[in-house]
Design an enzyme around this catalytic site. Structure first.
Site, PDB file in Angstrom:
ATOM      1  CG  ASP A  56      47.040  36.857  42.400  1.00 29.52           C
ATOM      2  OD1 ASP A  56      46.270  35.984  43.277  1.00 29.52           O
ATOM      3  OD2 ASP A  56      48.055  37.468  42.906  1.00 29.52           O
ATOM      4  N   GLY A  71      45.642  43.029  44.681  1.00 31.72           N
ATOM      5  CA  GLY A  71      44.385  42.911  45.557  1.00 31.72           C
ATOM      6  C   GLY A  71      44.671  41.472  46.531  1.00 31.72           C
ATOM      7  CG  ASP A 114      47.227  42.206  38.886  1.00 26.97           C
ATOM      8  OD1 ASP A 114      46.860  42.196  40.272  1.00 26.97           O
ATOM      9  OD2 ASP A 114      46.693  41.147  38.181  1.00 26.97           O
TER      10      ASP A 114
END
Length: 294
Positions: free
Chosen positions: A87, A175, A85
């Site tokens: 963030d 995302g 991921d």
């Protein structure tokens, strides 16, 4: 077989290890061996002939938190795939929250982000809602945000580049948005990026997105697709911090929650709660002399 590696406060390690051993025995888990690693003297390796990883992690949490740890069902090895991921994992910020500050609506968007990360909201709906609120914001704000706000997490580049030097494939899957993820990936050394695309017309955000959404299912599917290319016997390492990372963490051989929300922490077989991202290199017992400086 279960093998755990643990980085905890050395001043209290012996006392806590004794208490943890007793707690494990109460759960029917027998500690067969405890030893310090060859290359990192602050890392203790625990070996158990049998048991469930969740039970072991619970005991380690109870007796050592905050600590950095990783549990595996076979001998540790350097992974062939590292997928992460972005963030609050590879960078210290939530990009959409910081971008929203340039539109004067950071508190409003940050509240939605937090609920999504906790797993309280559907990811796609929450994402579309937040992006819609950015309608009319100039694309130039993204470059300004990147320059002024977005900073790598401590140890991120060293982790990525060191793993790459060992032949590990590195993938950033987020995302968030390509506008941010592409330059972050280049800065940190990731070879491939999977992210969402903001729609821009006339130099301004339209409030919409282009193409499919990178959600939790896409993150897991990306891991599985990359592992399929590597073939049988490949080992995967995944890191993340929120609900959108859960399926990816569960699918990885080493799923590590980095300073994570409870929902991600509960899904992982490892946690980094004490140190920075180089703790992963220590847990993998990669000598510091072989680290690539960030």
């Amino acid at each position: 077989m279960l093998i755990a590696r643990l980085i905890a406060d050395p001043a209290t390690l012996e006392t806590r290890l004794e208490a943890a051993t007793n707690a494990l025995e109460e759960r029917g888990l027998r500690l067969a061996l405890a030893r310090m690693l060859d290359h990192h003297g602050e890392v203790v390796q625990l070996s158990l002939p049998e048991g469930e990883a969740s039970d072991l992690l619970k005991v380690l949490d109870e007796h050592f938190a905050p600590a950095d740890m990783l549990v595996a069902k076979r001998d540790f090895a350097t992974p062939h795939l590292f997928i992460s991921d972005m963030d609050s994992t590879m960078i210290g910020q939530e990009c959409i929250d910081e971008l929203a500050d340039y539109a004067g609506i950071k508190p409003q968007i940050a509240a939605i982000t937090e609920r999504a990360m906790q797993g309280e909201l559907d990811f796609e709906s929450a994402l579309r809602e937040r992006v819609a609120l950015l309608e009319g914001l100039g694309e130039s704000a993204i470059e300004q945000c990147l320059a002024e706000r977005i900073k790598p997490m401590e140890g991120a580049r060293t982790l990525v580049e060191t793993l790459r030097s060992k032949g590990c494939r590195t993938v950033l899957v987020t995302g968030g948005f390509h506008h941010f993820a592409d330059p972050v990936a280049e800065q940190l050394g990731f070879e491939h990026v999977v992210a969402n695309r903001l729609e821009v017309e006339g130099g301004k955000l339209t409030g919409g997105l282009i193409g499919p959404i990178t959600d939790s299912g896409v993150k897991r599917a990306t891991l599985e697709e990359e592992m399929g290319k590597l073939g049988a016997g490949a080992i995967s390492l995944a890191t993340g911090d929120g609900a959108n990372d859960v399926p990816m963490l569960q699918a990885a051989d080493y799923g590590v929650a980095f300073r994570a929300k409870p929902v991600a922490r509960d899904a992982a077989t490892g946690r980094i709660d004490r140190g920075d991202l180089t703790s992963l290199l220590k847990l993998l017992d990669i000598p510091e002399s072989e680290w690539i400086a960030g």
